[in-house]
Write a protein that holds these residues in place. Sequence first.
Motif: not given
Ligand code: GLU
Length: 307
Positions: A10, A12, A250
């Motif tokens: 997941a 970003s 990042k």
């Molecule tokens: N999108 C989030 C990030 O890159 C991670 C979200 C998750 O793993 O719950 O920090």
Amino acid sequence: MNEPYVGRFAPSPSGYMHMGNLLAMLLAWLDVRAHGGRILLRMEDLDPVRTSPEYARAIADDLTWLGLDWDEGWPEPSYQQSSRTALYEEAFYALEEKGLVYPCWCSRAQRLAAANAPHPGEAVHDPRCQCARLNDEERAARLASDRPPAWKVRTPDRTVTVEDGHYGTYTENLAREGGDFILRRADGIYAYQLAVSVDDMAMGVTHVVRGRDLLSSAPRQAWLIRTLGGTPPEYCHCPLLVDADGKLSKRVGSLSTQGLRETYTPQALVGKLAFLAGLIPAPEDVTPRELIPLFDWNNVPREDIMI
Ligand code: GLU
């Protein structure tokens, strides 16, 4: 039939991934593959200003370069949070119907980057915020005359316990420790905590592997999911990679994949990550697939890993 085992990447797309992101991705992939499950790739591009399709493409390309495949997800639009607003809206109104949502005009609350996953040291709650205490009349008057509010969820004075697969029992009193948090920003963008909970639920995610900095978000997410009628996934957080300045980020481009791809072959980088994660005794060329039989959470350190 076996229970489904569904994990997820997941990311970003707010920049190039760094080595810590890659470590979390490798562990998420290994956890799923070692259990014969499926893994999906969801792009968490809620914030149109801080994320971009170019970074989404770069992240997917880096995963592929490293040898981490996914069974479903990006580039399907339905796996991009930016195209899932209708679902977040539905959940938002379901919470509102339960009397759990209220408007908040605190500029501090609005400044908080609610669409992004919280990073260590970032407050999620402003203790000075009095918006929850307005009576109906005061609230109606402000709604009619003031600038658009952010919308927060009223957290109960309840202790939520998450059994983390790697860090063990993690407990938090939602109201007293986490506090009320933003569901929708004043500009209409849905917040990370709501989106991630709705998506993990809607996508049938059963196992979440991600960096330990999000452990403190797990009780909030488990509570939101239960409140929306779902079953929270199992959470398994992993250590962060840190350098002398602290956590890699990042945002500052530390050890980004761009540079790493010039220095390492994919097998050498996987070997380095596997060594740091305690899966092999010395860094050596290895593919993710070769690591599957060696994968064991018991060997992964709990302390953050200095590189
Ligand atoms: N999108 C989030 C990030 O890159 C991670 C979200 C998750 O793993 O719950 O920090």
